[in-house]
Design a protein around this motif. Structure first.
Motif, PDB file in Angstrom:
ATOM      1  N   GLY A 140       0.809  -1.214   0.000  1.00  0.00           N
ATOM      2  CA  GLY A 140       0.000   0.000   0.000  1.00  0.00           C
ATOM      3  C   GLY A 140       0.838   1.258   0.000  1.00  0.00           C
ATOM      4  O   GLY A 140       0.522   2.233  -0.698  1.00  0.00           O
ATOM      5  N   ARG A 141       1.913   1.253   0.761  1.00  0.00           N
ATOM      6  CA  ARG A 141       2.769   2.443   0.836  1.00  0.00           C
ATOM      7  C   ARG A 141       3.444   2.708  -0.505  1.00  0.00           C
ATOM      8  O   ARG A 141       3.564   3.857  -0.943  1.00  0.00           O
ATOM      9  CB  ARG A 141       3.805   2.272   1.945  1.00  0.00           C
ATOM     10  CG  ARG A 141       3.183   2.206   3.336  1.00  0.00           C
ATOM     11  CD  ARG A 141       4.176   1.796   4.411  1.00  0.00           C
ATOM     12  NE  ARG A 141       4.934   2.947   4.870  1.00  0.00           N
ATOM     13  CZ  ARG A 141       6.253   3.066   4.766  1.00  0.00           C
ATOM     14  NH1 ARG A 141       6.959   2.101   4.237  1.00  0.00           N
ATOM     15  NH2 ARG A 141       6.851   4.148   5.217  1.00  0.00           N
ATOM     16  N   ILE A 142       3.876   1.630  -1.176  1.00  0.00           N
ATOM     17  CA  ILE A 142       4.552   1.809  -2.467  1.00  0.00           C
ATOM     18  C   ILE A 142       3.561   2.233  -3.544  1.00  0.00           C
ATOM     19  O   ILE A 142       3.840   3.146  -4.331  1.00  0.00           O
ATOM     20  CB  ILE A 142       5.295   0.517  -2.857  1.00  0.00           C
ATOM     21  CG1 ILE A 142       6.452   0.265  -1.884  1.00  0.00           C
ATOM     22  CG2 ILE A 142       5.822   0.611  -4.288  1.00  0.00           C
ATOM     23  CD1 ILE A 142       7.133  -1.082  -2.057  1.00  0.00           C
ATOM     24  N   VAL A 143       2.383   1.608  -3.586  1.00  0.00           N
ATOM     25  CA  VAL A 143       1.381   1.998  -4.583  1.00  0.00           C
ATOM     26  C   VAL A 143       0.942   3.444  -4.344  1.00  0.00           C
ATOM     27  O   VAL A 143       0.791   4.225  -5.291  1.00  0.00           O
ATOM     28  CB  VAL A 143       0.172   1.044  -4.557  1.00  0.00           C
ATOM     29  CG1 VAL A 143      -0.948   1.578  -5.449  1.00  0.00           C
ATOM     30  CG2 VAL A 143       0.588  -0.350  -5.014  1.00  0.00           C
ATOM     31  N   TRP A 144       0.738   3.824  -3.068  1.00  0.00           N
ATOM     32  CA  TRP A 144       0.345   5.206  -2.784  1.00  0.00           C
ATOM     33  C   TRP A 144       1.429   6.181  -3.238  1.00  0.00           C
ATOM     34  O   TRP A 144       1.129   7.218  -3.855  1.00  0.00           O
ATOM     35  CB  TRP A 144       0.088   5.395  -1.286  1.00  0.00           C
ATOM     36  CG  TRP A 144      -0.388   6.778  -0.948  1.00  0.00           C
ATOM     37  CD1 TRP A 144      -1.679   7.235  -0.945  1.00  0.00           C
ATOM     38  CD2 TRP A 144       0.427   7.914  -0.608  1.00  0.00           C
ATOM     39  NE1 TRP A 144      -1.711   8.576  -0.617  1.00  0.00           N
ATOM     40  CE2 TRP A 144      -0.443   9.015  -0.413  1.00  0.00           C
ATOM     41  CE3 TRP A 144       1.795   8.105  -0.444  1.00  0.00           C
ATOM     42  CZ2 TRP A 144       0.031  10.278  -0.058  1.00  0.00           C
ATOM     43  CZ3 TRP A 144       2.266   9.364  -0.112  1.00  0.00           C
ATOM     44  CH2 TRP A 144       1.381  10.444   0.079  1.00  0.00           C
ATOM     45  N   PHE A 145       2.679   5.855  -2.969  1.00  0.00           N
ATOM     46  CA  PHE A 145       3.765   6.735  -3.399  1.00  0.00           C
ATOM     47  C   PHE A 145       3.809   6.837  -4.921  1.00  0.00           C
ATOM     48  O   PHE A 145       3.960   7.938  -5.474  1.00  0.00           O
ATOM     49  CB  PHE A 145       5.105   6.221  -2.872  1.00  0.00           C
ATOM     50  CG  PHE A 145       6.282   6.966  -3.420  1.00  0.00           C
ATOM     51  CD1 PHE A 145       6.587   8.235  -2.957  1.00  0.00           C
ATOM     52  CD2 PHE A 145       7.071   6.422  -4.434  1.00  0.00           C
ATOM     53  CE1 PHE A 145       7.662   8.953  -3.486  1.00  0.00           C
ATOM     54  CE2 PHE A 145       8.140   7.124  -4.963  1.00  0.00           C
ATOM     55  CZ  PHE A 145       8.434   8.396  -4.482  1.00  0.00           C
ATOM     56  N   ASP A 146       3.675   5.714  -5.614  1.00  0.00           N
ATOM     57  CA  ASP A 146       3.695   5.746  -7.073  1.00  0.00           C
ATOM     58  C   ASP A 146       2.525   6.561  -7.623  1.00  0.00           C
ATOM     59  O   ASP A 146       2.663   7.247  -8.639  1.00  0.00           O
ATOM     60  CB  ASP A 146       3.662   4.324  -7.633  1.00  0.00           C
ATOM     61  CG  ASP A 146       5.014   3.628  -7.511  1.00  0.00           C
ATOM     62  OD1 ASP A 146       6.033   4.319  -7.398  1.00  0.00           O
ATOM     63  OD2 ASP A 146       5.034   2.380  -7.529  1.00  0.00           O
ATOM     64  N   PRO A 165      -2.884  -4.203  -1.742  1.00  0.00           N
ATOM     65  CA  PRO A 165      -2.264  -3.063  -1.057  1.00  0.00           C
ATOM     66  C   PRO A 165      -3.252  -2.272  -0.199  1.00  0.00           C
ATOM     67  O   PRO A 165      -4.359  -1.963  -0.637  1.00  0.00           O
ATOM     68  CB  PRO A 165      -1.720  -2.207  -2.209  1.00  0.00           C
ATOM     69  CG  PRO A 165      -2.454  -2.659  -3.417  1.00  0.00           C
ATOM     70  CD  PRO A 165      -2.784  -4.098  -3.206  1.00  0.00           C
ATOM     71  N   ASP A 166      -2.828  -1.965   1.006  1.00  0.00           N
ATOM     72  CA  ASP A 166      -3.658  -1.220   1.953  1.00  0.00           C
ATOM     73  C   ASP A 166      -3.455   0.276   1.702  1.00  0.00           C
ATOM     74  O   ASP A 166      -2.646   0.929   2.353  1.00  0.00           O
ATOM     75  CB  ASP A 166      -3.261  -1.603   3.382  1.00  0.00           C
ATOM     76  CG  ASP A 166      -4.213  -1.022   4.420  1.00  0.00           C
ATOM     77  OD1 ASP A 166      -4.977  -0.108   4.071  1.00  0.00           O
ATOM     78  OD2 ASP A 166      -4.189  -1.489   5.576  1.00  0.00           O
ATOM     79  N   ILE A 167      -4.220   0.783   0.754  1.00  0.00           N
ATOM     80  CA  ILE A 167      -4.074   2.172   0.324  1.00  0.00           C
ATOM     81  C   ILE A 167      -4.506   3.141   1.418  1.00  0.00           C
ATOM     82  O   ILE A 167      -3.852   4.167   1.659  1.00  0.00           O
ATOM     83  CB  ILE A 167      -4.896   2.438  -0.952  1.00  0.00           C
ATOM     84  CG1 ILE A 167      -4.501   1.464  -2.066  1.00  0.00           C
ATOM     85  CG2 ILE A 167      -4.733   3.882  -1.400  1.00  0.00           C
ATOM     86  CD1 ILE A 167      -3.091   1.606  -2.551  1.00  0.00           C
TER      87      ILE A 167
END
Length: 263
Positions: free
Chosen positions: A120-126, A186-188
């Protein structure tokens, strides 16, 4: 500011990257993956690497350390590959280096499991930086000692290639359908709650201050490099507050990812 080093030896090209980065040795005895001003989109790719790399680091994500590397074009004289020689000759001056992660392996979703929180942290950053280059086809992630490292952010912040349309471009949703971490639920929502408050004007001013002036000088429509730095910060500040509601293509169950169904 980023550490300054001087390239002393060109070791080999890394042909996995479309911009033909190279492995170099520098006067601090470090080994770096070097990205060149003479390649592809030139200095804007390097600016994107600095902004995203330094922002990711401050948000607690793992990225290789960045340095600026001075390059004397004379290093290209003995290079037998004409394409590499031309690239070295056209990239004299200040370029970008990233710590070479010895023994790191490319991310394989079948071999490396990722928890919903980290995914989630990586998808949110991307989504924040509009990274269109973290797909299952080309994850741009390395695994070192069981930990994920993020690399290659040159294809982010597409709006900086057309500043007059930057506001409209930055307001668009982020399509995560093909994201390499989409299958890991992912936990967005948790990522947004944790990371969005950290993206402040002060943090972005600190990040954009890392961009060398010579990569910003002469940008059409901007009288000063400080004005251009603010232009880089503004879309990121606006996106941080609401981008989690504009992520499409992630299908997770309510309570795990904070969103129900595909956006």
């Amino acid at each position: 500011m980023l550490k300054d080093v001087i390239a002393t030896r060109y070791i080999t090209p890394l042909r996995e990257g479309g911009s033909l980065p190279g492995l170099v040795e520098a006067d601090d005895l470090g080994t770096y993956v070097m990205k060149f001003t003479g390649a592809g989109q030139g200095r804007k790719t390097l600016v994107a690497e600095v902004v995203c790399g330094e922002l990711a680091r401050r948000l607690g994500l793992r990225v290789p350390g960045l340095v600026t590397i001075g390059l004397d074009p004379v290093l290209g004289l003995g290079e037998p590959d004409e394409e590499v020689q031309a690239l070295l000759k056209s990239s004299g001056g200040l370029n970008l280096g990233m710590d070479f992660l010895t023994r790191a392996l490319g991310f394989d979703s079948l071999a490396h499991r990722v928890g919903p929180e980290e995914a989630g942290r990586i998808v949110w950053f991307d989504a924040l930086v509009n990274n269109v280059d973290r797909s299952w086809r080309n994850p741009n992630m390395l695994v070192l000692h069981g930990e994920l490292w993020l690399i290659d952010h040159g294809a982010t912040m597409i709006w900086h290639h057309n500043w007059p349309g930057a506001q409209a471009s930055a307001a668009k949703p982020y399509d995560a359908t093909d994201h390499a971490l989409a299958p890991f639920r992912p936990d967005i929502a948790s990522a947004a709650a944790e990371l969005a408050p950290l993206v402040t004007e002060e943090l972005l001013a600190e990040v954009t201050a890392e961009i060398p002036d010579e990569w910003l000088d002469g940008e059409p429509g901007f009288d000063t490099t400080d004005a251009l730095r603010r232009a880089y910060a503004e879309p990121l500040l606006a996106r941080a507050a609401a981008v989690h509601d504009r992520i499409k293509g992630i299908d997770v169950t309510e309570g795990v990812g904070g969103i129900k169904g595909a956006k």
